[in-house]
Enzyme design. Sequence first.
Site, mmCIF file in Angstrom:
data_model
loop_
_atom_site.group_PDB
_atom_site.id
_atom_site.type_symbol
_atom_site.label_atom_id
_atom_site.label_comp_id
_atom_site.label_asym_id
_atom_site.label_seq_id
_atom_site.Cartn_x
_atom_site.Cartn_y
_atom_site.Cartn_z
ATOM 1 N N SER A 25 0.834 -1.195 0.000
ATOM 2 C CA SER A 25 0.000 0.000 0.000
ATOM 3 C C SER A 25 0.879 1.260 0.000
ATOM 4 C CB SER A 25 -0.967 -0.042 1.185
ATOM 5 O OG SER A 25 -1.984 0.913 1.035
ATOM 6 N N ASP A 75 -9.926 -4.693 -4.688
ATOM 7 C CA ASP A 75 -9.369 -3.745 -3.713
ATOM 8 C C ASP A 75 -10.192 -2.453 -3.714
ATOM 9 O OD1 ASP A 75 -7.800 -1.972 -2.208
ATOM 10 O OD2 ASP A 75 -5.935 -2.867 -2.908
ATOM 11 N N HIS A 112 -7.996 -5.414 -0.162
ATOM 12 C CA HIS A 112 -6.734 -4.739 0.162
ATOM 13 C C HIS A 112 -6.010 -5.556 1.222
ATOM 14 C CE1 HIS A 112 -4.161 -1.249 -0.186
ATOM 15 N NE2 HIS A 112 -4.160 -1.052 1.115
#
Length: 231
Positions: free
Chosen positions: A125, A179, A210
């Site tokens: 991320s 996601d 995610h």
Amino acid sequence: MNNQTIEIMELVAGGDTDAQPVASIVVLHGLGADGSDFVPIAQELDLSEVGPVRFVFPSAPVRPVTINGGYEMRAWYDIEPPDAQGMRREDGPGLRASQGIVQQLLNREAARGVPPERTVLMGFSQGCAMTLLAGLRAPQRLAGLVALSGYLPLAEHTAAERSEANQNTPIFLAHGQYDPVVVLERGEAARDALQALGYPVDWFTYPMEHSVCPQEISDLNGWLVKVLAGR
């Protein structure tokens, strides 16, 4: 490095853990997490073919994050909500500051006996964004970049600022198909931009949100062995 700002966890896995590590993997966590976040995943990897590998888990500085109402949390840079036209605004100064921190971490591994070409930079991320930002600009060749569930930051500057040393560094780029935090299209845009610049990208998608899934860990394991042990 300012240890009051950056806390670092470490573990050595694979081979003789009392021996000098033959490779390092620096792992950058996502927004609001800390260095401990990816320790369990590192422990699932089997890098015995490589030998002892040192995992380095830094924790980002604590800072206010605009998109979360200014709440202070560990973050590599600030994130602002899109503007009225839906355009994303990037925290250039914050990204650049953390780029410097990441480069210091890479320099630290070299000073401890693991050269850059035996060091993998990996992130999830926000950590993925930092991996691509710092890894593509690192002045010495790295063993590989692992970019999970993120995007390419400051994309318009990449071509001008990238390091020639890392032009051929392999990149493991992976994303969840569902996601909702960093949508798949942003991962695909990163893939397309990197491939257009000639980088060797291994692209993976998984039926997840995610997060990280078992198949992704398995694929990453094989990729790391290939990159670090030449398999």
